[in-house]
Design a protein around this motif. Structure first.
Motif, mmCIF file in Angstrom:
data_model
loop_
_atom_site.group_PDB
_atom_site.id
_atom_site.type_symbol
_atom_site.label_atom_id
_atom_site.label_comp_id
_atom_site.label_asym_id
_atom_site.label_seq_id
_atom_site.Cartn_x
_atom_site.Cartn_y
_atom_site.Cartn_z
ATOM 1 N N THR A 379 0.795 -1.301 0.035
ATOM 2 C CA THR A 379 0.125 -0.078 0.000
ATOM 3 C C THR A 379 1.018 1.282 -0.049
ATOM 4 O OG1 THR A 379 -0.151 -0.066 2.391
ATOM 5 C CG2 THR A 379 -1.886 -1.127 1.258
ATOM 6 N N ASP A 383 -3.377 4.955 -1.361
ATOM 7 C CA ASP A 383 -4.260 4.245 -0.560
ATOM 8 C C ASP A 383 -5.080 4.901 0.489
ATOM 9 O OD1 ASP A 383 -4.138 1.295 -2.200
ATOM 10 O OD2 ASP A 383 -1.918 2.163 -1.803
ATOM 11 N N ASP A 386 -7.154 7.887 -1.099
ATOM 12 C CA ASP A 386 -8.387 7.328 -1.670
ATOM 13 C C ASP A 386 -9.187 6.778 -0.396
ATOM 14 O OD1 ASP A 386 -10.058 6.259 -3.409
ATOM 15 O OD2 ASP A 386 -9.354 4.241 -3.438
ATOM 16 N N PHE A 387 -8.692 6.402 0.711
ATOM 17 C CA PHE A 387 -9.561 5.586 1.724
ATOM 18 C C PHE A 387 -10.108 7.025 2.666
ATOM 19 C CE2 PHE A 387 -9.986 4.863 6.297
ATOM 20 C CZ PHE A 387 -10.796 3.919 6.502
ATOM 21 N N LYS A 455 -12.070 -2.998 5.632
ATOM 22 C CA LYS A 455 -10.613 -2.451 5.705
ATOM 23 C C LYS A 455 -9.892 -3.029 6.752
ATOM 24 C CE LYS A 455 -8.016 0.394 3.485
ATOM 25 N NZ LYS A 455 -7.800 0.108 1.898
#
Length: 459
Positions: A379, A383, A386-387, A455
């Motif tokens: 990651t 990432d 985006d999260f 997640k």
């Protein structure tokens, strides 16, 4: 003195630009991948049901707030909220969402531009899958190269916005979106005619209800729910801004449905391109981002006139990414003009510098800062960014829009309904009041909680 509000020159411009904002790169690789994984046409039917139940109502709410206030979300709730309430605090979340989205989207759009030029120049010719994978990793390891293409994307898209709403954003995006739709149809026909491609079409289009049992109905429902929610870019005011640029001649439910149909058409057609090509050449279509950057260039290498078809595919990907960047840049420009009344030129110069600097962590996350792995191995900074947007700001922002439009202590149902139903066309049903006020917020909260669960806690 307040600047006069700009207007779209045509309804077509509004529909195409709003759809262009909603249509993103996730449509192209995520939708085909999860559709195939979760049962093909069976999944599509569930997905469409959720779009109708959830996506369209939130889209109508966001457009109504934009048109009712004639402002971006930097000022929309200040204008519409009852005196003494604090709904306007949402502006900070919404504006942050737009900036964070561009912190990684400009970099990925730069990858698409690089791949277009590299494919057109024959840069992938003669390479096997391993060689193409190595080329992708080489690109990620070169911060200067990625910075260069990211800066080009930022400069091109802000240059288009600098021409104004009608002469720049509307005129250019209309052409890009029409070319995108044409390219998709041409590529889909070419893919379907490949020898062995019919197996891919069958996999994609024939309902496989066995997959619902294999993965479990709850998992499939959540996947469809999540895709329906995230596909429309609702919750950060990126759509509301376009509501502020249209008049009251058309009701907003019909417009929201047209935007949703276009967004779904692009996602669906992406599958029509990808599945037949992957099956024809015996490659796995379920590979997420590597599908675009490693698998498909390998497919095009093996295809007759593959350099041409590969170039057209990455040109289409450029249009898909650029349409979103231009739409969000227009929103970012409107924040400053709504809040400060500064000139468009000054706002653009400041934001060109800001977006380039803010995009650098994403660029460096794959090389100089590759040791920072926020969610474990493989990651990167992208990432995390985006999260923050996808799993946090989009659902929380959507929840605020729904509550603001349906609760008495907000803008209120009657005001929302009057704005949504002003003009000709399909009306938003008054009978949905209880659903919008109580059920829809629970669905959005479910997506938010399940996003965290999948997640951090799911095996």
């Amino acid at each position: 003195m307040e600047q006069k509000r700009e207007r779209f020159s045509s309804r077509l411009g509004f529909i195409l630009i709003s759809a262009g904002c909603a249509i993103g790169l996730g449509n192209v690789w995520k939708f085909p991948y999860i559709t195939g994984q979760y049962g093909g046409a069976a999944f599509v039917l569930i997905y469409i049901a959720f779009l109708i139940l959830m996506g369209i109502p939130i889209l109508v709410a966001e457009l109504s707030v934009g048109r009712g206030s004639q402002r971006s979300i930097a000022r929309a709730m200040d204008v519409l909220e009852p005196k003494g309430t604090k709904w306007h605090w949402y502006k900070y979340l919404g504006m942050a969402g737009n900036y964070i989205l561009m912190m990684f989207y400009t970099t990925v759009a730069g990858w698409m531009l690089y791949y277009f030029f590299k494919t057109a120049a024959g840069g992938f010719g003669g390479l096997d899958a391993e060689g193409i994978g190595a080329a992708f990793n080489t690109m990620l390891g070169r911060p200067g190269l990625m910075t260069g293409f990211m800066v080009v994307v930022v400069l091109i898209c802000f240059a288009i916005c600098a021409q104004g709403l009608q002469a720049g954003v509307e005129k250019i995006t209309k052409v890009m979106m029409l070319m995108l739709l044409l390219l998709m149809i041409v590529l889909a026909v070419r893919s379907a005619l490949l020898e062995g491609g019919e197996a891919g079409l069958e996999f994609y289009l024939k309902p496989n209800f066995g997959a619902l049992k294999e993965y479990g109905l709850l998992e499939v429902l959540f996947a469809a729910l999540g895709q329906a929610f995230f596909t429309l870019s609702i919750g950060i005011g990126a759509i509301a801004i376009f509501g502020s640029y249209i008049d009251k001649s058309r009701s907003l439910t019909g417009e929201a449905i047209l935007i949703t149909i276009l967004d779904t058409f692009v996602a669906f057609m992406a599958g029509m391109i990808i599945f037949p090509a992957c099956f024809a050449y015996g490659v796995n279509p379920g590979q997420g981002p590597s599908l675009i950057f490693v698998t498909l260039p390998n497919v095009f290498n093996n295809m007759p006139s593959g350099r041409l078809w590969g170039s057209l595919f990455f040109l289409f990907m450029c249009f898909a990414s650029f349409s979103t960047v231009i739409a969000v840049f227009q929103n970012i420009i409107s924040f400053a003009t709504d809040l400060t009344n500064a000139s468009r030129k000054k706002v653009i110069i400041i934001n060109v510098i800001a977006i380039i600097l803010l995009s650098m962590p994403c660029v460096l996350g794959y090389n100089l800062w590759s040791g920072f792995q926020p969610f474990g191995p493989d990651t990167a900074v992208l990432d995390l960014e985006d999260f923050i947007v996808s799993q946090n700001i989009l659902p929380l922002g959507s929840l605020i829009f729904v509550l603001f439009c349906s609760w008495k202590m907000g803008w209120g149902w009657d005001n929302f309904l009057a704005e949504a139903n002003a003009g000709k066309g399909l009306k938003f049903p008054n009978c949905l009041r209880i659903y919008i006020k109580w059920v829809l917020p629970l669905i959005v909260l479910f997506i938010f909680v399940m996003g965290y669960y999948s997640k951090f806690f799911a095996a």
